[in-house]
Design a protein around this motif. Sequence first.
Motif, PDB file in Angstrom:
ATOM      1  N   GLY A  51       0.742  -1.266   0.000  1.00  0.00           N
ATOM      2  CA  GLY A  51       0.000   0.000   0.000  1.00  0.00           C
ATOM      3  C   GLY A  51       0.769   1.312   0.000  1.00  0.00           C
ATOM      4  O   GLY A  51       0.637   2.110  -0.922  1.00  0.00           O
ATOM      5  N   ALA A  52       1.587   1.526   1.038  1.00  0.00           N
ATOM      6  CA  ALA A  52       2.276   2.809   1.153  1.00  0.00           C
ATOM      7  C   ALA A  52       3.205   3.006  -0.055  1.00  0.00           C
ATOM      8  O   ALA A  52       3.292   4.105  -0.625  1.00  0.00           O
ATOM      9  N   LEU A  55       1.201   3.951  -3.157  1.00  0.00           N
ATOM     10  CA  LEU A  55       0.770   5.348  -3.121  1.00  0.00           C
ATOM     11  C   LEU A  55       1.921   6.280  -3.535  1.00  0.00           C
ATOM     12  O   LEU A  55       1.748   7.176  -4.364  1.00  0.00           O
ATOM     13  N   SER A 219      -4.123  -0.473   1.026  1.00  0.00           N
ATOM     14  CA  SER A 219      -4.328   0.087   2.359  1.00  0.00           C
ATOM     15  C   SER A 219      -2.992   0.565   2.921  1.00  0.00           C
ATOM     16  O   SER A 219      -1.950  -0.069   2.757  1.00  0.00           O
ATOM     17  N   ILE A 220      -3.052   1.735   3.528  1.00  0.00           N
ATOM     18  CA  ILE A 220      -1.836   2.351   4.041  1.00  0.00           C
ATOM     19  C   ILE A 220      -1.807   2.102   5.553  1.00  0.00           C
ATOM     20  O   ILE A 220      -2.762   2.448   6.238  1.00  0.00           O
ATOM     21  N   CYS A 224       2.028   4.792   8.942  1.00  0.00           N
ATOM     22  CA  CYS A 224       2.543   5.660   7.879  1.00  0.00           C
ATOM     23  C   CYS A 224       1.693   6.920   7.785  1.00  0.00           C
ATOM     24  O   CYS A 224       2.199   8.006   7.479  1.00  0.00           O
ATOM     25  N   MET A 225       0.373   6.750   8.040  1.00  0.00           N
ATOM     26  CA  MET A 225      -0.509   7.920   7.999  1.00  0.00           C
ATOM     27  C   MET A 225      -0.063   8.927   9.058  1.00  0.00           C
ATOM     28  O   MET A 225      -0.103  10.114   8.857  1.00  0.00           O
ATOM     29  N   CYS A 231       6.292   2.919  10.641  1.00  0.00           N
ATOM     30  CA  CYS A 231       5.903   2.809   9.232  1.00  0.00           C
ATOM     31  C   CYS A 231       6.972   2.021   8.469  1.00  0.00           C
ATOM     32  O   CYS A 231       8.153   2.350   8.529  1.00  0.00           O
TER      33      CYS A 231
END
Length: 466
Positions: A51-52, A55, A219-220, A224-225, A231
Amino acid sequence: MLSNQASDGKRTSLHGHWSSRMAFILAVTGSAVGLGNIWKFPYIAGQNGGGAFVLVYLICVVVIGMPVMMSEILIGRRGRRNPVATMELLGKEEGSSGKWRWVGSMGVLAGILILSYYSVIAGWTLAYVVKSASGAFAGASAEIVGTHFSSFVGNWKLVALCHTLFMSLTIFVVARGVERGLEQAVRFMVPALLLLMLLLLGYSMSSGYFGHGLRFMFSIPESCMQLTEACPLTWDSVLAALGQAFFTLSIGMGAIMAYGAYLPEETSITGASTAVVTADTSIAMLAGLAIFPLVFANGLEPAAGPGLVFQTLPLAFGQMTGGVFFSTIFFVLLAFAAWTSAIGLMEPAVAWVVEHFNRTRAQGTVIIGGLIWGIGLGSVLSFNVLADTRFFKGTIFDNVDFLTSNIMLPLGGLLITIFAGWVMCRNSTADELGSSGTLYKAWRILARFIAPIGILFVLINAVTSS
Ligand code: PHE
C-alpha cells in the motif's frame, strides 16, 4: 557528422517520422508497457510492503513522471536528433553549453545497461511460452511451478540461450528502422495484453482472496498515515518507488526523447503524454490486482522477488479451463511487450552510433546489440553460477538494476527537467507545448520546481539514510 537542418530552416529527423499521432502514442506506449508493469511492479511492490509503496509510486508517476515525460518529448522534437546530439545542440542554441550532451550520454549508457538484464528476463518469458505450450503447468501445484522456475533459472546455458534469442529479435527490429520496424510491432500488442490481463483479473477475483490483494495494494498502514517510526516505508522504498516510476514510463534516459525526435510538429505533447501515462499505470495496477490475490490464495510470499510473476501466473493458468492456451498467449504477449520496450532501450544508443560514427543503421544495431548481449551475461549468471557472489546491493543483476533504475534514471530526469524548465527559454517550451494556458503553467511549475526538488529530496534522503 550529418546535418538535420532542412533548407527551409525546419529540422527533420534523419531516421524518418511517425506516420501519425496514433503511431507515436502506440510506439511510446509500447516502450512504456513492458516487463516493468507486469514483472517488476508486482515484485517491487511486494518487497516494499504494498500500500504505502504503491501510493508513493502513483504520486511519483503524476507529479514527477508526467512533467519529465513532457520535457523529454519537447526536447526531442525540438532537436530532432539522437539524445546526445539534441542535448548538445539545444544547450548551445539556448545560450547555455554543449556540455548538456552528457545528459544524453548518460541516457545512452543507462539504456545499454538496462537492456543487458531486461533481455535476460525477456528471455525467461520466451522459455515460458514453450513451457506453457507443452502443458507443463496444467493442474500444477504451487510447489511444482516453483520447482520449474528454480530449475530453469538454475540452468545458465538455457538462460543464456534465451537471452541470445531475445537480443537477436531486438536487433532484427531495430535494424529495420523507425517506420517499418517500430510501428508495426506495437499496433496489436497493447490491446491484446490488456484483454488477457482482464481475463486474469476475472480469475483472480474468483479466487476468494481478492479482498486480501486489494488491501495489500491499497491500504496504508496507520503508522505511515501518522508518520511514526513504525511505518515500514523506508527512504530506500521511496527511492525504489521513484525509480520504478521512471523505469515503467521509460523516462530519464532519452528513449522518449529519441521517439520525440520523430514526432510531427502538430501533435499535442500533453495529450500524448496523458494517454501513455494512463495506459501504463492502468496495466501495472491490473497486473498487481491480478497477481496479489493469487499470491495470498496459494500461500506464496509477496516479497519473493524477480520470480514472483513466473511463479504465480502459471499457477493460475494451470487451474483455468483453457489454461494451456491462455498461458501460452500470455507469455507470447509479455515477450512482445518486452520486445517493444527493448527497442526503445536500444534506440538512443543506435541513433547515436549512426549519427556520430556515420554508420548504417544495421551496423550500429549490431555493434550496440553485441555489446549489450555481452554485458547481459553478468545477469544471466546472477541467478545461478554467481548467485552467491554478492556485493553492495546483491548480485550483478541487483546492482545493475539499482544503479540504472534508482540512480541513473532519476538523475537523468532531474537534469532533463532542469534543462527544459530553466535552461530553455519560455518561448521555446511554449512553442513546443503549444499553449500559454493553464496546462502550460502547470507543466512549468512541475518541471521547474516540484519534479527537480522532489527527485533531489528522495535521492539525498535515500543516500544519507543508508
Ligand atoms: N518502460 C519499460 C518497461 O516498463 C522499460 C524501459 C525503460 C523501456 C526505459 C525503455 C526505456 O518495461
